[in-house]
Design a protein around this motif. Structure first.
Motif, PDB file in Angstrom:
ATOM      1  N   LEU A 115       0.823  -1.210   0.000  1.00 32.31           N
ATOM      2  CA  LEU A 115       0.000   0.000   0.000  1.00 32.31           C
ATOM      3  C   LEU A 115       0.857   1.259   0.000  1.00 32.31           C
ATOM      4  N   VAL A 116       1.860   1.285   0.881  1.00 29.91           N
ATOM      5  CA  VAL A 116       2.691   2.488   0.950  1.00 29.91           C
ATOM      6  C   VAL A 116       3.584   2.598  -0.288  1.00 29.91           C
ATOM      7  N   ASP A 117       4.084   1.439  -0.787  1.00 27.95           N
ATOM      8  CA  ASP A 117       4.876   1.467  -2.020  1.00 27.95           C
ATOM      9  C   ASP A 117       4.082   2.097  -3.162  1.00 27.95           C
ATOM     10  N   LEU A 118       2.846   1.642  -3.311  1.00 28.64           N
ATOM     11  CA  LEU A 118       2.021   2.116  -4.421  1.00 28.64           C
ATOM     12  C   LEU A 118       1.686   3.593  -4.281  1.00 28.64           C
ATOM     13  N   ARG A 119       1.402   4.021  -3.070  1.00 29.57           N
ATOM     14  CA  ARG A 119       1.060   5.445  -2.909  1.00 29.57           C
ATOM     15  C   ARG A 119       2.270   6.333  -3.155  1.00 29.57           C
ATOM     16  N   LEU A 120       3.444   5.910  -2.710  1.00 28.59           N
ATOM     17  CA  LEU A 120       4.654   6.661  -3.027  1.00 28.59           C
ATOM     18  C   LEU A 120       4.925   6.645  -4.530  1.00 28.59           C
ATOM     19  N   TYR A 121       4.729   5.492  -5.141  1.00 24.08           N
ATOM     20  CA  TYR A 121       4.942   5.342  -6.584  1.00 24.08           C
ATOM     21  C   TYR A 121       3.953   6.197  -7.371  1.00 24.08           C
ATOM     22  N   PHE A 122       2.667   6.115  -7.019  1.00 22.94           N
ATOM     23  CA  PHE A 122       1.662   6.906  -7.733  1.00 22.94           C
ATOM     24  C   PHE A 122       1.909   8.393  -7.539  1.00 22.94           C
ATOM     25  N   ARG A 123       2.302   8.782  -6.340  1.00 20.29           N
ATOM     26  CA  ARG A 123       2.592  10.197  -6.092  1.00 20.29           C
ATOM     27  C   ARG A 123       3.701  10.679  -7.019  1.00 20.29           C
ATOM     28  N   HIS A 124       4.725   9.856  -7.167  1.00 23.61           N
ATOM     29  CA  HIS A 124       5.837  10.187  -8.058  1.00 23.61           C
ATOM     30  C   HIS A 124       5.391  10.228  -9.521  1.00 23.61           C
ATOM     31  N   ARG A 125       4.647   9.222  -9.952  1.00 23.23           N
ATOM     32  CA  ARG A 125       4.226   9.169 -11.347  1.00 23.23           C
ATOM     33  C   ARG A 125       3.226  10.271 -11.674  1.00 23.23           C
ATOM     34  N   LEU A 126       2.315  10.559 -10.763  1.00 16.05           N
ATOM     35  CA  LEU A 126       1.350  11.630 -10.990  1.00 16.05           C
ATOM     36  C   LEU A 126       2.055  12.968 -11.166  1.00 16.05           C
ATOM     37  N   ARG A 127       3.095  13.179 -10.380  1.00 22.29           N
ATOM     38  CA  ARG A 127       3.831  14.434 -10.538  1.00 22.29           C
ATOM     39  C   ARG A 127       4.391  14.554 -11.947  1.00 22.29           C
ATOM     40  N   GLY A 128       4.978  13.480 -12.473  1.00 26.99           N
ATOM     41  CA  GLY A 128       5.504  13.529 -13.827  1.00 26.99           C
ATOM     42  C   GLY A 128       4.428  13.834 -14.860  1.00 26.99           C
ATOM     43  N   ILE A 129       3.272  13.198 -14.717  1.00 25.17           N
ATOM     44  CA  ILE A 129       2.158  13.433 -15.646  1.00 25.17           C
ATOM     45  C   ILE A 129       1.653  14.866 -15.520  1.00 25.17           C
ATOM     46  N   VAL A 130       1.506  15.334 -14.300  1.00 27.25           N
ATOM     47  CA  VAL A 130       1.010  16.692 -14.062  1.00 27.25           C
ATOM     48  C   VAL A 130       1.961  17.722 -14.661  1.00 27.25           C
ATOM     49  N   GLU A 131       3.251  17.541 -14.468  1.00 27.20           N
ATOM     50  CA  GLU A 131       4.202  18.527 -14.978  1.00 27.20           C
ATOM     51  C   GLU A 131       4.255  18.524 -16.502  1.00 27.20           C
ATOM     52  N   GLN A 132       4.140  17.338 -17.106  1.00 24.05           N
ATOM     53  CA  GLN A 132       4.091  17.275 -18.571  1.00 24.05           C
ATOM     54  C   GLN A 132       2.809  17.895 -19.109  1.00 24.05           C
ATOM     55  N   THR A 133       1.700  17.651 -18.432  1.00 20.60           N
ATOM     56  CA  THR A 133       0.423  18.226 -18.858  1.00 20.60           C
ATOM     57  C   THR A 133       0.473  19.746 -18.777  1.00 20.60           C
ATOM     58  N   ALA A 134       1.057  20.265 -17.706  1.00 28.73           N
ATOM     59  CA  ALA A 134       1.193  21.715 -17.570  1.00 28.73           C
ATOM     60  C   ALA A 134       2.065  22.279 -18.680  1.00 28.73           C
ATOM     61  N   GLU A 135       3.134  21.568 -19.015  1.00 27.24           N
ATOM     62  CA  GLU A 135       4.009  22.031 -20.089  1.00 27.24           C
ATOM     63  C   GLU A 135       3.282  22.022 -21.431  1.00 27.24           C
ATOM     64  N   LEU A 136       2.458  21.020 -21.663  1.00 28.36           N
ATOM     65  CA  LEU A 136       1.679  20.983 -22.899  1.00 28.36           C
ATOM     66  C   LEU A 136       0.681  22.134 -22.932  1.00 28.36           C
ATOM     67  N   SER A 137       0.062  22.421 -21.806  1.00 24.47           N
ATOM     68  CA  SER A 137      -0.867  23.551 -21.748  1.00 24.47           C
ATOM     69  C   SER A 137      -0.150  24.864 -22.049  1.00 24.47           C
ATOM     70  N   ARG A 138       1.031  25.041 -21.488  1.00 23.94           N
ATOM     71  CA  ARG A 138       1.808  26.264 -21.761  1.00 23.94           C
ATOM     72  C   ARG A 138       2.179  26.347 -23.237  1.00 23.94           C
ATOM     73  N   THR A 139       2.571  25.220 -23.815  1.00 27.54           N
ATOM     74  CA  THR A 139       2.931  25.195 -25.239  1.00 27.54           C
ATOM     75  C   THR A 139       1.738  25.582 -26.103  1.00 27.54           C
ATOM     76  N   LEU A 140       0.581  25.050 -25.784  1.00 21.44           N
ATOM     77  CA  LEU A 140      -0.621  25.360 -26.554  1.00 21.44           C
ATOM     78  C   LEU A 140      -1.022  26.823 -26.398  1.00 21.44           C
ATOM     79  N   THR A 141      -0.859  27.377 -25.215  1.00 22.00           N
ATOM     80  CA  THR A 141      -1.158  28.794 -25.015  1.00 22.00           C
ATOM     81  C   THR A 141      -0.214  29.661 -25.831  1.00 22.00           C
TER      82      THR A 141
END
Length: 447
Positions: A115-141
């Motif tokens: 449980l703790v492994d997965l939550r740490l892992y998801f937290r890490h992976r979500l950050r990568g997705i969020v930062e890429q999504t934000a960068e794509l939004s900035r690029t589109l703007t």
């Protein structure tokens, strides 16, 4: 030292062992750094509450830090015959430290480890997705601003509707991605809770300090109820899946637009030839395969919540081995959505924009019908009468399109509001608070 944390004084049938382990050893390699971080926090807490003496704790922490570095560099392996990452870490600790290594599982179950492994892992992976999504939004703007004066037709029902622009088109997806980020913020808040100390799902008689491991791992809070912590398995994955599916829908629609707009019948976009593929029989073909595959992969990702739901639909509370299969669905999906974001960030800025000569192209004459209606309304004609009058002119073939566009309200052709969209994005990104986890984990590894 047993190679399975549950090992007893009998041999498991090898066929059963192979079936029950499945792909777990392969997928668990991704969890290795996070399993070690969880163990570091657990060992620190055990020492502080008096369940592990200071010397043993220091030796365990030193070895765990060594293993953590090997996990980061990709040198960590799960040996043949070892069931999972949890067993491998404990095996290596026991080989190196003897009895000290055997003590680290006190007050812990493989259930709350994963449980703790997965939550740490998801937290890490979500950050990568969020930062890429934000960068794509900035690029589109940025692309929206660059091409804001270049007109294209807008469509409803795939019929020409009203005048649009590349400013509106790029900006629309830039803002839509922010809604996807808001979805991920809710998912991140659920993920960012500490289940460690829930053991097999019913707590422990040891005096564990769950607030301390929460602090050490940089979680916002613990999952307070130990049964609720265990019930998070499956629910957490489903919420992550919803976030992925929502983002995939936005990217898929954008990819479809690119495929449509780059066809010769539309001609609004042109992909450079190095981003296209050819035909084995038609020498003229330059196919937008990259965006077709992006569309297809994102469409498949939209089925992910259904897969997770079907896997967990009839399970009561408590742990069930079915949960192991969740990793086989969710881990590849995380890779696929990140790959999709990466290719969109690469390909979109390299795509050429072709403004259309809308007023002089007879295909697009009726794009201006609403402008004609609005002009009559501004002259004092009631809207319904103006609508009827312009409709009759169109039917009679006497309609003359007005070519002046006077769109001034927020979010329209003449007032895109991209500064507002950018401010909205940065506010959402600030709300994630990634720094808390960064600070805590850096301190944990250095302590």
């Amino acid at each position: 030292m047993p190679t399975k944390l549950w090992e007893k004084d009998y041999d498991l049938d090898q066929k059963i062992a192979d079936f029950t382990v499945g792909r777990d050893r392969e997928l668990d390699l991704e969890l290795a750094p996070f399993d070690i971080l969880g163990s570091l926090a657990h060992v620190t807490m055990l020492s502080e509450v008096g369940l592990l003496d200071a010397g043993a704790a220091r030796r365990c922490k030193d070895k765990l830090k060594e293993l953590y570095q090997s996990a980061l560099t990709g040198d960590f392996v799960i040996e043949d015959g070892v069931e999972d990452v949890h067993s491998q870490v404990e095996l290596l600790l026991t080989r190196a430290l003897g009895d000290d290594g055997k003590k680290v599982h006190s007050g812990r179950s493989r259930n709350d480890q994963v449980l703790v492994d997965l939550r740490l892992y998801f937290r890490h992976r979500l950050r990568g997705i969020v930062e890429q999504t934000a960068e794509l939004s900035r690029t589109l703007t940025s692309l929206s601003e660059e091409h804001k004066d270049k007109l294209i037709p807008g469509y409803t029902h795939l019929q020409i509707a009203m005048v649009s622009s590349f400013g509106l088109w790029f900006g629309a997806y830039a803002e839509a991605l922010i809604d996807d980020l808001r979805m991920f913020k809710g998912v991140y808040d659920v993920v960012d809770q500490n289940p460690l100390g829930s053991a097999a799902g019913y707590g422990s008689s040891f005096p564990l300090d769950r607030d301390r491991t929460t602090e050490l791992l940089g979680f916002q809070s613990p999952v307070v109820n130990v049964v609720a912590a265990q019930m998070g398995r499956g629910k957490t994955e489903q919420l992550v899946a919803f976030g992925i599916a929502g983002l995939a829908q936005t990217i898929s629609r954008m990819a479809m637009d690119v495929c449509l707009y780059s066809s010769q019948n539309f001609g609004f976009l042109q992909l450079p030839q190095e981003l296209t593929t050819g035909s084995s029989i038609m020498p003229h073909k330059k196919n937008p395969d990259v965006f077709e595959l992006l569309r297809g992969r994102c469409n498949l990702l939209q089925s992910l919540p259904g897969q997770i739901s079907q896997l967990t639909a009839n399970l009561p509370s408590g742990y069930h081995r079915d949960f192991q299969l969740l990793k086989e669905a969710i881990f590849p999906a995380l890779d696929q959505i990140e790959d999709g974001l990466s290719i969109a960030l690469y390909a979109l800025p390299r795509t050429s924009v072709r403004a259309q000569e809308l007023p002089t192209d007879p295909r697009y004459t009726f794009l201006y019908s609403v402008e004609a209606v609005n002009n009559l309304v501004l002259e004092g004609v009631p809207f319904r009468d103006a609508y009827t009058q312009v409709g009759r002119d169109i039917e009679a073939g006497t309609f003359v399109p007005p070519t002046d566009l006077n769109h001034t309200h927020l979010g329209s052709l003449g007032n895109l509001g991209n500064d507002r969209i950018s401010a909205k994005l940065e506010a959402v990104m600030k709300d994630f608070g990634f720094e808390q986890a960064d600070t805590a984990l850096k301190a944990l590894v250095k302590a």
